[in-house]
Design an enzyme around this catalytic site. Structure first.
Site, PDB file in Angstrom:
ATOM      1  N   ASP A  35       0.848  -1.194   0.000  1.00  0.00           N
ATOM      2  CA  ASP A  35       0.000   0.000   0.000  1.00  0.00           C
ATOM      3  C   ASP A  35       0.886   1.248   0.000  1.00  0.00           C
ATOM      4  OD1 ASP A  35      -3.245   0.428   1.055  1.00  0.00           O
ATOM      5  OD2 ASP A  35      -1.888   2.149   0.975  1.00  0.00           O
ATOM      6  N   SER A  87     -10.643   5.784  -5.137  1.00  0.00           N
ATOM      7  CA  SER A  87     -11.971   5.173  -5.042  1.00  0.00           C
ATOM      8  C   SER A  87     -13.150   6.152  -4.919  1.00  0.00           C
ATOM      9  CB  SER A  87     -12.003   4.219  -3.832  1.00  0.00           C
ATOM     10  OG  SER A  87     -11.909   4.975  -2.637  1.00  0.00           O
ATOM     11  N   THR A 132     -16.097  -2.781  -9.436  1.00  0.00           N
ATOM     12  CA  THR A 132     -17.259  -2.132  -8.828  1.00  0.00           C
ATOM     13  C   THR A 132     -18.484  -2.244  -9.730  1.00  0.00           C
ATOM     14  OG1 THR A 132     -18.135   0.069  -8.287  1.00  0.00           O
ATOM     15  CG2 THR A 132     -16.308   0.026  -9.802  1.00  0.00           C
ATOM     16  N   ASP A 133     -19.665  -2.201  -9.124  1.00  0.00           N
ATOM     17  CA  ASP A 133     -20.894  -2.217  -9.940  1.00  0.00           C
ATOM     18  C   ASP A 133     -21.034  -0.938 -10.775  1.00  0.00           C
ATOM     19  OD1 ASP A 133     -21.522  -0.404  -7.908  1.00  0.00           O
ATOM     20  OD2 ASP A 133     -23.387  -1.390  -7.309  1.00  0.00           O
ATOM     21  N   GLU A 134     -20.255   0.111 -10.420  1.00  0.00           N
ATOM     22  CA  GLU A 134     -20.389   1.379 -11.159  1.00  0.00           C
ATOM     23  C   GLU A 134     -19.969   1.242 -12.616  1.00  0.00           C
ATOM     24  OE1 GLU A 134     -19.250   5.001  -9.300  1.00  0.00           O
ATOM     25  OE2 GLU A 134     -19.856   4.331  -7.325  1.00  0.00           O
ATOM     26  N   TYR A 156     -14.189   8.060 -12.407  1.00  0.00           N
ATOM     27  CA  TYR A 156     -13.842   6.904 -11.562  1.00  0.00           C
ATOM     28  C   TYR A 156     -14.269   5.599 -12.227  1.00  0.00           C
ATOM     29  CZ  TYR A 156     -14.623   3.324  -7.969  1.00  0.00           C
ATOM     30  OH  TYR A 156     -14.669   2.124  -7.281  1.00  0.00           O
ATOM     31  N   ALA A 158     -15.065   5.034 -15.293  1.00  0.00           N
ATOM     32  CA  ALA A 158     -14.375   4.813 -16.577  1.00  0.00           C
ATOM     33  C   ALA A 158     -13.005   4.189 -16.328  1.00  0.00           C
ATOM     34  CB  ALA A 158     -14.232   6.135 -17.328  1.00  0.00           C
ATOM     35  N   LYS A 160     -12.140   2.371 -13.719  1.00  0.00           N
ATOM     36  CA  LYS A 160     -12.315   0.982 -13.238  1.00  0.00           C
ATOM     37  C   LYS A 160     -12.708   0.058 -14.400  1.00  0.00           C
ATOM     38  CE  LYS A 160     -12.120  -0.431  -9.523  1.00  0.00           C
ATOM     39  NZ  LYS A 160     -10.984  -0.934  -8.689  1.00  0.00           N
ATOM     40  N   ASN A 255     -30.940   7.670  -1.001  1.00  0.00           N
ATOM     41  CA  ASN A 255     -30.000   8.360  -0.109  1.00  0.00           C
ATOM     42  C   ASN A 255     -30.712   9.093   1.024  1.00  0.00           C
ATOM     43  OD1 ASN A 255     -27.854   7.513  -1.668  1.00  0.00           O
ATOM     44  ND2 ASN A 255     -27.768   9.401  -2.881  1.00  0.00           N
ATOM     45  N   HIS A 290     -24.610  12.317 -11.959  1.00  0.00           N
ATOM     46  CA  HIS A 290     -24.912  11.421 -10.836  1.00  0.00           C
ATOM     47  C   HIS A 290     -25.736  10.205 -11.279  1.00  0.00           C
ATOM     48  CE1 HIS A 290     -26.244  11.612  -6.303  1.00  0.00           C
ATOM     49  NE2 HIS A 290     -25.672  10.460  -6.617  1.00  0.00           N
TER      50      HIS A 290
HETATM   51  P1  NAD Z   1      -9.956   3.158  -0.260  1.00  0.00           P
HETATM   52  O1  NAD Z   1      -9.843   4.464  -0.978  1.00  0.00           O
HETATM   53  O2  NAD Z   1     -10.452   3.137   1.144  1.00  0.00           O
HETATM   54  O3  NAD Z   1      -8.516   2.439  -0.250  1.00  0.00           O
HETATM   55  C1  NAD Z   1      -7.665   2.399  -1.355  1.00  0.00           C
HETATM   56  C2  NAD Z   1      -6.278   1.966  -0.860  1.00  0.00           C
HETATM   57  O4  NAD Z   1      -5.413   1.892  -2.001  1.00  0.00           O
HETATM   58  C3  NAD Z   1      -5.646   2.938   0.136  1.00  0.00           C
HETATM   59  O5  NAD Z   1      -5.101   2.229   1.222  1.00  0.00           O
HETATM   60  C4  NAD Z   1      -4.541   3.606  -0.673  1.00  0.00           C
HETATM   61  O6  NAD Z   1      -3.437   4.019   0.108  1.00  0.00           O
HETATM   62  C5  NAD Z   1      -4.167   2.495  -1.650  1.00  0.00           C
HETATM   63  N1  NAD Z   1      -3.535   3.001  -2.878  1.00  0.00           N
HETATM   64  C6  NAD Z   1      -4.000   4.003  -3.685  1.00  0.00           C
HETATM   65  N2  NAD Z   1      -3.130   4.187  -4.709  1.00  0.00           N
HETATM   66  C7  NAD Z   1      -2.146   3.277  -4.560  1.00  0.00           C
HETATM   67  C8  NAD Z   1      -0.976   2.964  -5.302  1.00  0.00           C
HETATM   68  N3  NAD Z   1      -0.653   3.645  -6.417  1.00  0.00           N
HETATM   69  N4  NAD Z   1      -0.177   1.949  -4.879  1.00  0.00           N
HETATM   70  C9  NAD Z   1      -0.486   1.258  -3.756  1.00  0.00           C
HETATM   71  N5  NAD Z   1      -1.574   1.528  -2.983  1.00  0.00           N
HETATM   72  C10 NAD Z   1      -2.387   2.524  -3.389  1.00  0.00           C
HETATM   73  O7  NAD Z   1     -10.820   2.235  -1.206  1.00  0.00           O
HETATM   74  P2  NAD Z   1     -11.937   1.145  -0.845  1.00  0.00           P
HETATM   75  O8  NAD Z   1     -13.231   1.808  -0.697  1.00  0.00           O
HETATM   76  O9  NAD Z   1     -11.410   0.272   0.231  1.00  0.00           O
HETATM   77  O10 NAD Z   1     -11.963   0.342  -2.243  1.00  0.00           O
HETATM   78  C11 NAD Z   1     -11.030  -0.708  -2.474  1.00  0.00           C
HETATM   79  C12 NAD Z   1     -11.276  -1.277  -3.860  1.00  0.00           C
HETATM   80  O11 NAD Z   1     -12.616  -1.772  -3.944  1.00  0.00           O
HETATM   81  C13 NAD Z   1     -11.145  -0.255  -4.994  1.00  0.00           C
HETATM   82  O12 NAD Z   1     -10.547  -0.891  -6.082  1.00  0.00           O
HETATM   83  C14 NAD Z   1     -12.581   0.141  -5.306  1.00  0.00           C
HETATM   84  O13 NAD Z   1     -12.703   0.523  -6.649  1.00  0.00           O
HETATM   85  C15 NAD Z   1     -13.303  -1.168  -5.022  1.00  0.00           C
HETATM   86  N6  NAD Z   1     -14.721  -1.042  -4.591  1.00  0.00           N
HETATM   87  C16 NAD Z   1     -15.076  -0.205  -3.567  1.00  0.00           C
HETATM   88  C17 NAD Z   1     -16.407  -0.173  -3.131  1.00  0.00           C
HETATM   89  C18 NAD Z   1     -16.851   0.707  -1.978  1.00  0.00           C
HETATM   90  O14 NAD Z   1     -18.053   0.799  -1.719  1.00  0.00           O
HETATM   91  N7  NAD Z   1     -15.956   1.347  -1.250  1.00  0.00           N
HETATM   92  C19 NAD Z   1     -17.363  -0.975  -3.771  1.00  0.00           C
HETATM   93  C20 NAD Z   1     -16.967  -1.793  -4.836  1.00  0.00           C
HETATM   94  C21 NAD Z   1     -15.635  -1.828  -5.219  1.00  0.00           C
HETATM   95  O1  DAU Z   2     -21.138   1.214  -5.976  1.00  0.00           O
HETATM   96  C1  DAU Z   2     -19.831   0.981  -5.560  1.00  0.00           C
HETATM   97  C2  DAU Z   2     -19.122   2.300  -5.348  1.00  0.00           C
HETATM   98  O2  DAU Z   2     -19.681   2.890  -4.182  1.00  0.00           O
HETATM   99  C3  DAU Z   2     -17.609   2.162  -5.214  1.00  0.00           C
HETATM  100  O3  DAU Z   2     -17.080   1.673  -6.420  1.00  0.00           O
HETATM  101  C4  DAU Z   2     -16.956   3.498  -4.868  1.00  0.00           C
HETATM  102  O4  DAU Z   2     -15.576   3.315  -4.636  1.00  0.00           O
HETATM  103  C5  DAU Z   2     -17.617   4.038  -3.609  1.00  0.00           C
HETATM  104  O5  DAU Z   2     -17.083   5.308  -3.310  1.00  0.00           O
HETATM  105  C6  DAU Z   2     -19.133   4.126  -3.784  1.00  0.00           C
HETATM  106  O6  DAU Z   2     -19.472   5.149  -4.746  1.00  0.00           O
HETATM  107  P1  DAU Z   2     -20.712   6.174  -4.506  1.00  0.00           P
HETATM  108  O7  DAU Z   2     -20.457   7.372  -5.307  1.00  0.00           O
HETATM  109  O8  DAU Z   2     -22.008   5.472  -4.661  1.00  0.00           O
HETATM  110  O9  DAU Z   2     -20.498   6.437  -2.920  1.00  0.00           O
HETATM  111  P2  DAU Z   2     -20.598   7.784  -2.031  1.00  0.00           P
HETATM  112  O10 DAU Z   2     -20.537   7.355  -0.606  1.00  0.00           O
HETATM  113  O11 DAU Z   2     -19.661   8.831  -2.500  1.00  0.00           O
HETATM  114  O12 DAU Z   2     -22.084   8.283  -2.349  1.00  0.00           O
HETATM  115  C7  DAU Z   2     -23.209   7.478  -2.072  1.00  0.00           C
HETATM  116  C8  DAU Z   2     -24.436   8.245  -2.549  1.00  0.00           C
HETATM  117  O13 DAU Z   2     -24.623   9.385  -1.702  1.00  0.00           O
HETATM  118  C9  DAU Z   2     -24.306   8.790  -3.955  1.00  0.00           C
HETATM  119  O14 DAU Z   2     -25.578   8.733  -4.601  1.00  0.00           O
HETATM  120  C10 DAU Z   2     -23.902  10.256  -3.764  1.00  0.00           C
HETATM  121  C11 DAU Z   2     -24.581  10.614  -2.445  1.00  0.00           C
HETATM  122  N1  DAU Z   2     -23.857  11.588  -1.596  1.00  0.00           N
HETATM  123  C12 DAU Z   2     -22.543  11.367  -1.335  1.00  0.00           C
HETATM  124  C13 DAU Z   2     -21.830  12.234  -0.537  1.00  0.00           C
HETATM  125  C14 DAU Z   2     -20.370  12.016  -0.264  1.00  0.00           C
HETATM  126  C15 DAU Z   2     -24.542  12.668  -1.042  1.00  0.00           C
HETATM  127  O15 DAU Z   2     -25.747  12.842  -1.282  1.00  0.00           O
HETATM  128  N2  DAU Z   2     -23.833  13.528  -0.252  1.00  0.00           N
HETATM  129  C16 DAU Z   2     -22.505  13.377   0.031  1.00  0.00           C
HETATM  130  O16 DAU Z   2     -21.917  14.229   0.749  1.00  0.00           O
END
Ligand code: NAD
Ligand code: DAU
Length: 350
Positions: A35, A87, A132-134, A156, A158, A160, A255, A290
């Site tokens: 990391d 992310s 991700t489902d996105e 983001y 695009a 992924k 939301n 959005h």
């Molecule tokens: P996060 O942002 O919390 O963590 C990302 C980690 O990657 C961090 O620890 C960061 O330091 C590390 N990192 C970033 N750039 C790096 C690099 N160049 N080299 C090495 N390490 C690096 O992300 P998350 O929410 O835990 O998501 C993890 C993975 O899961 C991502 O690939 C994201 O696309 C995917 N994902 C996230 C969600 C969600 O809801 N959070 C859902 C579906 C998929």
């Molecule tokens: O679906 C999986 C994805 O979920 C992951 O791939 C991404 O890494 C993760 O960040 C997440 O993306 P979203 O954009 O859905 O998550 P976020 O928490 O940023 O936003 C959730 C919803 O809430 C979205 O519709 C935007 C809205 N939102 C978000 C923030 C930060 C608000 O209304 N207000 C806010 O301040």
């Protein structure tokens, strides 16, 4: 050790849960956590397992080919679980190039290092890419299946989707055993408070406005991060190489309904009068482009691996609130400094 697994992004939100699960469940695997420790990576997320014999942390960048090759050869890595990424969708709108570099080029460098190190000897090897489902775009109706065409709509997603294509290309062109999973929105402990759920919890604690984008009618499909980590374990050990799995818990919420649920829980936990937190709800300018709705059909992973989500949403949400309330120091630490400046700039124009 029976085998060595390289987990990238293991100090982030989901990565830290995956590292913890694998280190505890598989004492005969050596788990390497690579990391870079960006703003989103934090070794405090792994304090409870950092002294385990089967765990090593390596601070480094997935773009650093020399480092990657050294790791593969020194530790005889046979499996990769690739989570490292930028992310956050809102950040990608301001900095798309940073997302392309980390998420696309970073994934290609990791694939190339695995290809070089494994020398076409793919016996017992697996490159598992966490997507991700996105990448499917917005589900105006129905559910995303593994056959839904990719239609990414933010920088983001695009980036992924592009990395997913490269993973498939390495499977097709070089016969590298790869697997991809695409999960819906995760929530739970250690999530960085720029994402909706921890942001709302943190702002309620500090009596700050709760920014709801647009009318709050966008729908997300929520899954507890520990259920996601278990799904990753199931896919890593049971998936057919070359396959894709959707991961989700059939748990769609608007939301605004989610934010109101959090307000109710927080009023009780903080012994504030009912309705107090909801007064902080502030409708702000919508996120550009959005996506309206994400909704996963998880039947393939359920039928092929036997995985099922175990954490019921209202209980998971309440325990997540409890976690943030009992980890004030963690929250204060990650929201200080650079993040505070970013947050103030980000919301100044909304
Ligand atoms: P996060 O942002 O919390 O963590 C990302 C980690 O990657 C961090 O620890 C960061 O330091 C590390 N990192 C970033 N750039 C790096 C690099 N160049 N080299 C090495 N390490 C690096 O992300 P998350 O929410 O835990 O998501 C993890 C993975 O899961 C991502 O690939 C994201 O696309 C995917 N994902 C996230 C969600 C969600 O809801 N959070 C859902 C579906 C998929
Ligand atoms: O679906 C999986 C994805 O979920 C992951 O791939 C991404 O890494 C993760 O960040 C997440 O993306 P979203 O954009 O859905 O998550 P976020 O928490 O940023 O936003 C959730 C919803 O809430 C979205 O519709 C935007 C809205 N939102 C978000 C923030 C930060 C608000 O209304 N207000 C806010 O301040």
């Amino acid at each position: 050790m029976k085998r060595t697994i390289l987990i990238t992004g293991g100090a982030g939100f989901i990565g830290s849960h995956v590292v913890r699960l694998f280190v505890k469940k598989y004492p005969d695997y050596l788990i390497l956590n690579l990391d870079k420790l960006t703003y989103a990576g934090n070794l405090e997320n792994l304090r409870d397992i950092e002294d385990r014999k089967n765990y090593r942390f390596i601070k480094g960048d997935i773009l650093d080919t020399e480092l990657l090759l050294r790791i593969f050869s020194e530790y005889q890595v046979s499996g990769v679980i690739h989570l490292a990424a930028e992310s956050h969708v809102d950040r990608s709108l301001h900095n798309p190039d940073e997302f392309a570099v980390t998420n696309i080029i970073g994934t290609i460098r990791l694939l190339k290092a695995a290809l070089t190190a494994w020398h076409n000897n793919f016996e017992g090897k697996l490159f598992y890419h966490i997507s991700t489902d996105e990448v499917y775009g917005s589900a105006e109706e129905g559910f995303f299946t593994e056959e839904t065409p990719l239609d990414p709509r933010s920088p983001y997603s695009a980036s992924k989707a592009s990395s997913d294509h490269f993973v498939r290309a390495f499977n097709n062109s070089y016969h590298m055993p790869t697997v991809i999973s695409r999960c819906s929105n995760n929530y739970g402990p250690y999530q960085f408070p720029e994402k909706l759920i921890p942001l709302v919890i943190n702002n309620i604690i500090h009596r700050k406005p709760l920014p709801v984008y647009g009318k709050g009618e966008n729908i997300r499909d929520w899954l507890h991060v520990e259920d996601h980590a278990k799904a990753i374990d199931a896919v890593f050990h049971k998936a057919k190489p070359g396959s894709v799995y959707n991961i989700g818990g059939n748990n769609e919420l608007k939301n605004i309904d989610l934010v109101k649920m959090l307000c109710r829980i927080m009023d009780k936990k903080l012994s504030r009068p009912e309705g107090e937190s909801a007064k902080l709800i502030t409708f702000v300018k919508d996120r550009p482009g959005h996506d309206l709705r994400y909704a996963i059909n998880p039947s393939k992973i359920i039928s092929e691996t036997g995985w099922r989500p175990e954490i019921e949403f209202s209980q998971g949400l309440e325990s997540t609130v409890d976690w943030y309330l009992t980890h004030a120091e963690w929250l204060a630490h990650v929201t200080s400094g650079e993040y505070l400046k970013y947050y103030e700039k980000m919301y100044a124009n909304r």
